[in-house]
Design a protein around this motif. Structure first.
Motif, PDB file in Angstrom:
ATOM      1  N   ALA A  78       0.640  -1.387   0.002  1.00  0.00           N
ATOM      2  CA  ALA A  78       0.020  -0.049  -0.146  1.00  0.00           C
ATOM      3  C   ALA A  78       0.786   1.274   0.046  1.00  0.00           C
ATOM      4  O   ALA A  78       0.515   2.123  -0.857  1.00  0.00           O
ATOM      5  CB  ALA A  78      -0.992  -0.131   1.195  1.00  0.00           C
ATOM      6  N   GLN A  79       1.838   1.170   0.952  1.00  0.00           N
ATOM      7  CA  GLN A  79       2.902   2.377   0.864  1.00  0.00           C
ATOM      8  C   GLN A  79       3.782   2.620  -0.498  1.00  0.00           C
ATOM      9  O   GLN A  79       3.684   3.661  -1.175  1.00  0.00           O
ATOM     10  CB  GLN A  79       3.988   2.293   1.793  1.00  0.00           C
ATOM     11  N   LEU A  80       4.148   1.507  -1.278  1.00  0.00           N
ATOM     12  CA  LEU A  80       4.874   1.476  -2.565  1.00  0.00           C
ATOM     13  C   LEU A  80       3.750   2.137  -3.632  1.00  0.00           C
ATOM     14  O   LEU A  80       4.090   2.679  -4.445  1.00  0.00           O
ATOM     15  CB  LEU A  80       5.189   0.124  -2.818  1.00  0.00           C
ATOM     16  N   ALA A  81       2.402   1.405  -3.253  1.00  0.00           N
ATOM     17  CA  ALA A  81       1.702   1.962  -4.292  1.00  0.00           C
ATOM     18  C   ALA A  81       1.080   3.465  -4.448  1.00  0.00           C
ATOM     19  O   ALA A  81       0.850   4.160  -5.339  1.00  0.00           O
ATOM     20  CB  ALA A  81       0.049   1.350  -4.220  1.00  0.00           C
ATOM     21  N   GLN A  82       1.301   4.146  -3.034  1.00  0.00           N
ATOM     22  CA  GLN A  82       1.494   5.673  -3.333  1.00  0.00           C
ATOM     23  C   GLN A  82       2.458   6.486  -3.973  1.00  0.00           C
ATOM     24  O   GLN A  82       2.562   7.494  -4.102  1.00  0.00           O
ATOM     25  CB  GLN A  82       1.390   6.045  -1.668  1.00  0.00           C
ATOM     26  N   LEU A  83       3.705   5.751  -3.873  1.00  0.00           N
ATOM     27  CA  LEU A  83       4.669   6.272  -4.608  1.00  0.00           C
ATOM     28  C   LEU A  83       4.581   6.005  -5.967  1.00  0.00           C
ATOM     29  O   LEU A  83       4.806   5.266  -6.766  1.00  0.00           O
ATOM     30  CB  LEU A  83       6.075   5.447  -4.373  1.00  0.00           C
ATOM     31  N   HIS A  84       4.068   7.067  -6.726  1.00  0.00           N
ATOM     32  CA  HIS A  84       3.702   7.208  -8.167  1.00  0.00           C
ATOM     33  C   HIS A  84       5.191   7.207  -8.947  1.00  0.00           C
ATOM     34  O   HIS A  84       5.218   6.426  -9.895  1.00  0.00           O
ATOM     35  CB  HIS A  84       2.882   8.376  -8.524  1.00  0.00           C
ATOM     36  N   ARG A  85       5.927   8.139  -8.452  1.00  0.00           N
ATOM     37  CA  ARG A  85       7.378   7.918  -9.034  1.00  0.00           C
ATOM     38  C   ARG A  85       8.468   8.277  -7.857  1.00  0.00           C
ATOM     39  O   ARG A  85       8.066   8.933  -7.211  1.00  0.00           O
ATOM     40  CB  ARG A  85       7.478   8.818 -10.136  1.00  0.00           C
ATOM     41  N   LEU A  86       9.645   7.636  -8.176  1.00  0.00           N
ATOM     42  CA  LEU A  86      10.631   7.776  -7.320  1.00  0.00           C
ATOM     43  C   LEU A  86      11.465   9.092  -7.736  1.00  0.00           C
ATOM     44  O   LEU A  86      11.942   8.987  -8.898  1.00  0.00           O
ATOM     45  CB  LEU A  86      11.295   6.394  -7.091  1.00  0.00           C
ATOM     46  N   GLU A  87      11.516   9.828  -6.902  1.00  0.00           N
ATOM     47  CA  GLU A  87      12.681  10.997  -7.166  1.00  0.00           C
ATOM     48  C   GLU A  87      14.054  10.343  -7.300  1.00  0.00           C
ATOM     49  O   GLU A  87      14.574   9.624  -6.670  1.00  0.00           O
ATOM     50  CB  GLU A  87      12.500  12.046  -6.119  1.00  0.00           C
ATOM     51  N   ARG A  88      14.880  10.983  -8.513  1.00  0.00           N
ATOM     52  CA  ARG A  88      16.106  10.659  -8.715  1.00  0.00           C
ATOM     53  C   ARG A  88      16.883  11.705  -8.151  1.00  0.00           C
ATOM     54  O   ARG A  88      17.114  12.812  -8.524  1.00  0.00           O
ATOM     55  CB  ARG A  88      16.493  10.443 -10.190  1.00  0.00           C
ATOM     56  N   HIS A  89      17.711  11.213  -6.917  1.00  0.00           N
ATOM     57  CA  HIS A  89      18.559  12.118  -6.173  1.00  0.00           C
ATOM     58  C   HIS A  89      20.023  12.163  -6.960  1.00  0.00           C
ATOM     59  O   HIS A  89      20.585  13.124  -6.909  1.00  0.00           O
ATOM     60  CB  HIS A  89      18.557  12.054  -4.913  1.00  0.00           C
ATOM     61  N   THR A  90      20.442  10.932  -7.138  1.00  0.00           N
ATOM     62  CA  THR A  90      22.101  10.849  -7.633  1.00  0.00           C
ATOM     63  C   THR A  90      21.652   9.915  -8.862  1.00  0.00           C
ATOM     64  O   THR A  90      20.792   9.176  -8.901  1.00  0.00           O
ATOM     65  CB  THR A  90      22.909  10.397  -6.766  1.00  0.00           C
ATOM     66  N   ALA A  91      22.844   9.521  -9.583  1.00  0.00           N
ATOM     67  CA  ALA A  91      22.712   8.675 -10.455  1.00  0.00           C
ATOM     68  C   ALA A  91      22.543   7.250  -9.990  1.00  0.00           C
ATOM     69  O   ALA A  91      22.065   6.146 -10.995  1.00  0.00           O
ATOM     70  CB  ALA A  91      24.015   8.526 -11.527  1.00  0.00           C
ATOM     71  N   GLN A  92      22.825   6.929  -8.766  1.00  0.00           N
ATOM     72  CA  GLN A  92      22.483   5.655  -8.110  1.00  0.00           C
ATOM     73  C   GLN A  92      21.440   5.374  -7.486  1.00  0.00           C
ATOM     74  O   GLN A  92      21.029   4.065  -7.465  1.00  0.00           O
ATOM     75  CB  GLN A  92      23.445   5.587  -6.661  1.00  0.00           C
ATOM     76  N   THR A  93      20.565   6.366  -7.550  1.00  0.00           N
ATOM     77  CA  THR A  93      19.044   6.223  -6.688  1.00  0.00           C
ATOM     78  C   THR A  93      18.213   5.149  -7.375  1.00  0.00           C
ATOM     79  O   THR A  93      18.066   5.161  -8.577  1.00  0.00           O
ATOM     80  CB  THR A  93      18.360   7.447  -6.741  1.00  0.00           C
ATOM     81  N   ILE A  94      17.683   4.156  -6.592  1.00  0.00           N
ATOM     82  CA  ILE A  94      16.726   3.249  -6.957  1.00  0.00           C
ATOM     83  C   ILE A  94      15.276   4.025  -7.351  1.00  0.00           C
ATOM     84  O   ILE A  94      14.851   4.654  -6.543  1.00  0.00           O
ATOM     85  CB  ILE A  94      16.405   2.116  -6.159  1.00  0.00           C
ATOM     86  N   THR A  95      14.920   4.208  -9.025  1.00  0.00           N
ATOM     87  CA  THR A  95      13.969   4.875  -9.107  1.00  0.00           C
ATOM     88  C   THR A  95      12.769   4.031  -9.878  1.00  0.00           C
ATOM     89  O   THR A  95      11.600   4.458 -10.011  1.00  0.00           O
ATOM     90  CB  THR A  95      14.131   5.968 -10.144  1.00  0.00           C
ATOM     91  N   ASP A  96      12.994   2.783  -9.607  1.00  0.00           N
ATOM     92  CA  ASP A  96      12.042   1.629 -10.204  1.00  0.00           C
ATOM     93  C   ASP A  96      11.372   1.184  -8.883  1.00  0.00           C
ATOM     94  O   ASP A  96      11.798   0.543  -8.157  1.00  0.00           O
ATOM     95  CB  ASP A  96      12.677   0.606 -11.019  1.00  0.00           C
ATOM     96  N   ILE A  97       9.952   1.260  -8.911  1.00  0.00           N
ATOM     97  CA  ILE A  97       9.169   0.762  -7.935  1.00  0.00           C
ATOM     98  C   ILE A  97       9.237  -0.668  -7.665  1.00  0.00           C
ATOM     99  O   ILE A  97       9.466  -1.128  -6.292  1.00  0.00           O
ATOM    100  CB  ILE A  97       7.361   1.085  -8.029  1.00  0.00           C
ATOM    101  N   GLY A  98       9.483  -1.501  -8.722  1.00  0.00           N
ATOM    102  CA  GLY A  98       9.472  -2.941  -8.717  1.00  0.00           C
ATOM    103  C   GLY A  98      11.110  -3.283  -8.042  1.00  0.00           C
ATOM    104  O   GLY A  98      10.911  -4.122  -6.900  1.00  0.00           O
ATOM    105  N   GLN A  99      12.142  -2.539  -8.380  1.00  0.00           N
ATOM    106  CA  GLN A  99      13.445  -2.780  -7.791  1.00  0.00           C
ATOM    107  C   GLN A  99      13.330  -2.190  -6.337  1.00  0.00           C
ATOM    108  O   GLN A  99      14.023  -3.217  -5.453  1.00  0.00           O
ATOM    109  CB  GLN A  99      14.129  -2.007  -8.464  1.00  0.00           C
ATOM    110  N   LEU A 100      12.601  -1.217  -6.181  1.00  0.00           N
ATOM    111  CA  LEU A 100      12.591  -0.760  -4.505  1.00  0.00           C
ATOM    112  C   LEU A 100      11.836  -1.783  -3.597  1.00  0.00           C
ATOM    113  O   LEU A 100      12.329  -2.259  -2.602  1.00  0.00           O
ATOM    114  CB  LEU A 100      11.791   0.554  -4.234  1.00  0.00           C
ATOM    115  N   GLY A 101      10.873  -2.577  -4.276  1.00  0.00           N
ATOM    116  CA  GLY A 101      10.351  -3.839  -3.583  1.00  0.00           C
ATOM    117  C   GLY A 101      11.023  -4.933  -3.369  1.00  0.00           C
ATOM    118  O   GLY A 101      11.052  -5.233  -2.265  1.00  0.00           O
ATOM    119  N   ALA A 102      11.768  -5.227  -4.374  1.00  0.00           N
ATOM    120  CA  ALA A 102      12.706  -6.045  -4.183  1.00  0.00           C
ATOM    121  C   ALA A 102      13.887  -6.025  -3.133  1.00  0.00           C
ATOM    122  O   ALA A 102      14.341  -6.874  -2.372  1.00  0.00           O
ATOM    123  CB  ALA A 102      13.471  -6.632  -5.612  1.00  0.00           C
ATOM    124  N   GLU A 103      14.253  -4.882  -3.131  1.00  0.00           N
ATOM    125  CA  GLU A 103      15.295  -4.193  -2.287  1.00  0.00           C
ATOM    126  C   GLU A 103      14.615  -4.315  -0.776  1.00  0.00           C
ATOM    127  O   GLU A 103      15.370  -4.726   0.137  1.00  0.00           O
ATOM    128  CB  GLU A 103      15.852  -2.698  -2.637  1.00  0.00           C
TER     129      GLU A 103
END
Length: 178
Positions: A78-103
Motif C-alpha cells: 500500500a505504501q509503495l502504491a502511493q509512490l507514483h514515481r521515485l525521485e532521482r537524487h543521484t545517478a545511483q538512486t533506485i527509481t523503479d518501484i519494483g526494484q525498490l520492492g525487491a530491495e
C-alpha cells in the motif's frame, strides 16, 4: 516529548565515539522519515544539516528502507502504491518501484539496509531496526559515512556489528521506559 529518546543518547554517543561517524534515529511518517535523535560527528558529510524533526524521503534512505521493510507485506504494498514515481537524487538512486520492492524484501531478510550514494553523492549509510518489547520495529538507527572514507566491506564487517549492539542497548531502554 523526549520520552524514549533520552535513553538513546548514551548508547548513540558511545557508538559515535567508537567509530567516529554520526548516528541518527528516525521514525516513519507516511512516505517520509522523521529524525528523532542525532549525535553528529565532527566531520560533516551531508550538504543538508539534519536536526531533530528533519524529514527525508523514506525510499532513498537506509532508515526509511528498514522502516518500510518492517511493515506487513500488505501495508508495504500500500505504501509503495502511493509512490507514483521515485525521485532521482543521484545517478545511483533506485527509481523503479519494483526494484525498490525487491530491495525492501532483501532488507527485511538481512535485517539491515545499506544505501550507497542514492540520496547524496559521497554519502553511504547503514541502518538497523529499533524494536520494542514485542519485537516490533518502532524506529531505525543509522550511521552515515563518507564513501571515500568507509568501504562497503568495512561498513558490513566492522560497523554493522557495533550498530546492532547499539540498537540492542537502545531497544532495552525502550522496554524499561515502557
Amino acid at each position: 516529548s523526549q520520552g524514549p529518546w533520552s535513553s538513546a543518547h548514551g548508547p548513540m554517543t558511545d557508538l559515535v565515539e567508537s567509530i567516529h561517524e554520526s548516528c541518527s534515529a528516525a521514525v516513519l511518517d507516511g512516505l517520509e522519515i522523521v529524525y528523532v535523535a542525532r549525535v553528529p560527528t565532527r566531520s560533516r558529510i551531508m550538504s543538508i544539516s539534519l536536526g531533530i524533526g528533519s524529514r527525508l524521503p523514506a525510499a532513498a534512505t537506509s532508515m526509511g528502507r528498514v522502516l518500510l521493510a518492517a511493515l506487513a507485506p500488505t501495508q508495504r504494498r500500500a505504501q509503495l502504491a502511493q509512490l507514483h514515481r521515485l525521485e532521482r537524487h543521484t545517478a545511483q538512486t533506485i527509481t523503479d518501484i519494483g526494484q525498490l520492492g525487491a530491495e525492501l524484501e532483501q532488507v527485511d531478510r538481512q535485517g539491515y539496509s545499506i544505501v550507497d550514494q542514492e540520496l547524496e553523492p559521497g554519502l553511504r549509510s547503514l541502518a538497523v531496526p529499533l524494536v520494542d518489547a514485542q519485537d516490533r520495529t518502532v524506529a531505525a538507527l543509522n550511521v552515515g559515512t563518507h564513501a571515500a572514507r568507509v568501504t562497503l566491506d568495512r561498513l558490513r564487517r566492522e560497523i554493522l556489528p557495533e550498530l546492532r549492539q547499539c540498537a540492542a542497548r537502545i531497544s532495552q531502554g525502550f522496554i524499561h521506559d515502557g
